[in-house]
Design an enzyme around this catalytic site. Structure first.
Site, PDB file in Angstrom:
ATOM      1  CG  HIS A  94       1.776  -1.976  -3.963  1.00  0.00           C
ATOM      2  ND1 HIS A  94       1.123  -2.030  -2.753  1.00  0.00           N
ATOM      3  CD2 HIS A  94       0.818  -2.076  -4.934  1.00  0.00           C
ATOM      4  CE1 HIS A  94      -0.186  -2.157  -2.975  1.00  0.00           C
ATOM      5  NE2 HIS A  94      -0.391  -2.187  -4.274  1.00  0.00           N
ATOM      6  CG  HIS A  97      -1.654  -6.571  -5.593  1.00  0.00           C
ATOM      7  ND1 HIS A  97      -2.568  -6.424  -6.616  1.00  0.00           N
ATOM      8  CD2 HIS A  97      -1.566  -5.360  -4.998  1.00  0.00           C
ATOM      9  CE1 HIS A  97      -3.001  -5.178  -6.652  1.00  0.00           C
ATOM     10  NE2 HIS A  97      -2.414  -4.513  -5.665  1.00  0.00           N
ATOM     11  CB  SER A  98      -4.257 -12.912  -6.461  1.00  0.00           C
ATOM     12  OG  SER A  98      -3.128 -13.743  -6.540  1.00  0.00           O
ATOM     13  CE1 TYR A  99      -5.978  -5.578 -10.563  1.00  0.00           C
ATOM     14  CE2 TYR A  99      -3.953  -6.586  -9.736  1.00  0.00           C
ATOM     15  CZ  TYR A  99      -4.662  -5.461 -10.135  1.00  0.00           C
ATOM     16  OH  TYR A  99      -4.057  -4.225 -10.126  1.00  0.00           O
ATOM     17  CG  ASP A 127      -7.548   1.697  -4.427  1.00  0.00           C
ATOM     18  OD1 ASP A 127      -7.072   0.811  -3.687  1.00  0.00           O
ATOM     19  OD2 ASP A 127      -6.859   2.326  -5.251  1.00  0.00           O
ATOM     20  CD  GLU A 160      -4.168  -5.200  -2.497  1.00  0.00           C
ATOM     21  OE1 GLU A 160      -3.078  -4.672  -2.200  1.00  0.00           O
ATOM     22  OE2 GLU A 160      -5.024  -4.623  -3.192  1.00  0.00           O
ATOM     23  CD  GLN A 169      -6.412  -0.632   0.075  1.00  0.00           C
ATOM     24  OE1 GLN A 169      -6.255  -0.428   1.288  1.00  0.00           O
ATOM     25  NE2 GLN A 169      -6.627   0.354  -0.778  1.00  0.00           N
ATOM     26  CG  ASN A 212      -2.366   0.514   0.716  1.00  0.00           C
ATOM     27  OD1 ASN A 212      -2.470   1.565   0.103  1.00  0.00           O
ATOM     28  ND2 ASN A 212      -3.405  -0.238   1.013  1.00  0.00           N
ATOM     29  NE  ARG A 213      -2.308   4.845  -3.460  1.00  0.00           N
ATOM     30  CZ  ARG A 213      -3.177   3.880  -3.767  1.00  0.00           C
ATOM     31  NH1 ARG A 213      -3.718   3.143  -2.798  1.00  0.00           N
ATOM     32  NH2 ARG A 213      -3.511   3.653  -5.023  1.00  0.00           N
TER      33      ARG A 213
END
Length: 394
Positions: free
Chosen positions: A146, A220-222, A292, A358, A329, A120-121
């Site tokens: 990330h 981080h799988s979509y 998000d 996540e 997330q 994350n940020r």
């Protein structure tokens, strides 16, 4: 679209014996049913290209006795494929990704990757730790995302196969040197993927350091549980076990407030379709261009706790996420725009064709004293676990 359907094959062998007695044919029929045995759990290694023309990248296929398969490459520890069953026993790939290393290297939106050192940020790419200020690469507006421009998703990990009875796994290790992406300390990191007999994928994260540092690892799988990447994820029914979430500013940095989800589009305590309120007139949804945001999980004190579920009603595929982490997330593929080619080369990943859940600590924790700490010191061990269990709902 890659579809695998497992069938129980029962070939019948007929043995015919004929005997003449008093001019009659007495036919004796011997039938033996031969049932195909279910395969044992297995690990298969293959080549997946060369990184920077000199570093070989391997792919490991983990398969359990049910036929569920998870493919992982050593570049980024990326899950490139995950085949899960539907209610009619059809196995389909349910994670977005690519079929070649070059595509991951050229420009992947973190498809399937291990994220670190910090998921994350981090605001303005900077934080202070024990009186010293550290500057990280800025790669998301004015913020660091990330782990920076070359995080754990862009390195080649060492791999070791792990097999324990019906469970098969892959142990990945990486040494991030002191100063890597601006972070202090030599960080020894281990991520172990284990595919269990009950169709659970366990992900265990471990790390140690020789200097105080910050760590926040995630996966981080979509996902697109329909198995059809031409479909959006808006009909997927999601539950998030959280009464609060973190509102963000225009740069998607948490404001510091822990806001109740009740009465807002962020309330997923009861399962609802992703698309139900994603386009609601809500200031936070506008800032995220959809979901998000980070949800604060209920009742998580470091023990494995139910974090979220997701159901594709048509196929019946159901995913349960358990974690020791305090937050999750939820991202709804708001930046997918149809420019990335699908694995079969016949389509593209369109807007909102995948979602991420996540598990992690809060974004920007190093700059927010009221958030749970992500500091790791020498002599301590970072340990978190998350599981993804796949089953079927009729």
């Amino acid at each position: 679209m890659n579809v695998i359907k497992r069938l129980l094959v029962v070939p019948v062998v007929l043995g015919m014996a004929f005997t003449a007695v008093n001019c009659k044919n007495d036919t004796k029929k011997d039938e033996t049913a031969v049932v195909e045995e279910m395969p044992e759990a297995s690990i298969t290694k293959s080549d997946f290209g060369m990184f920077q023309d000199s570093i070989p990248v391997a792919k490991y296929a983990l398969v359990n006795a049910n036929g569920m398969q998870v493919d992982i490459i050593t570049y980024g520890g990326i899950i490139t494929s995950l085949k899960a069953p539907s209610k009619d026993s059809t196995f389909q790939d349910v994670v977005l990704g690519f079929d070649s290393l070059d595509k991951y290297v050229e420009g992947s939106p973190y498809f399937g990757a291990i994220i670190g050192r910090y998921g994350n940020r981090i605001a303005k790419g900077t934080f202070e730790l024990e009186g010293q200020t550290y500057q990280l690469p800025v790669n998301d507006g004015e913020n660091s995302l990330h782990g920076g421009t070359a995080g754990f998703d862009k390195v080649v990990w060492n791999a070791e196969e792990v097999k324990d009875g019906d469970n098969v796994g892959l142990k990945l290790t990486y040494l991030s040197p002191d100063g890597d992406m601006g972070y202090p300390g030599n960080l020894e990191t281990t991520v172990t993927y284990t595919l269990q007999a009950d169709n659970t994928l366990m992900v265990k994260y471990e790390a140690t350091t020789d200097k105080p540092t910050v760590v926040n690892l995630t996966q981080h799988s979509y996902f697109n549980l329909s198995g059809d990447f031409d479909k959006t994820i808006l009909d997927t029914e999601v539950m998030i076990n959280a009464d609060q979430y973190l509102p963000v500013d225009a740069g998607l940095i948490p404001t510091g407030e822990l806001r109740p989800v009740a009465g807002t589009p962020f309330d997923f305590n009861t399962p609802k379709k992703i698309g139900t309120e994603i386009n609601a007139e809500d200031d936070q949804l506008k800032k995220g261009l959809g979901y998000d945001h980070c949800w604060i999980l209920n009742g998580n004190g470091g023990e494995m706790t139910l974090a979220a579920t997701a159901l594709d009603p048509e196929s019946g595929r159901f995913m349960e996420i358990m974690t020791t982490e305090p937050a999750i997330q939820f991202y709804t593929g708001n930046f997918l725009d149809g420019t990335l080619t699908q694995k079969d080369g016949e389509g593209t990943y369109a807007y909102r064709s995948g979602f991420c859940l996540e598990t992690q600590h809060y974004p920007d924790s190093p700059n927010q004293a009221d958030f749970p700490s992500t500091v790791l010191k020498p002599g301590e061990k970072y340990e978190t676990t998350t599981s993804f269990k796949f089953s079927v709902r009729e």
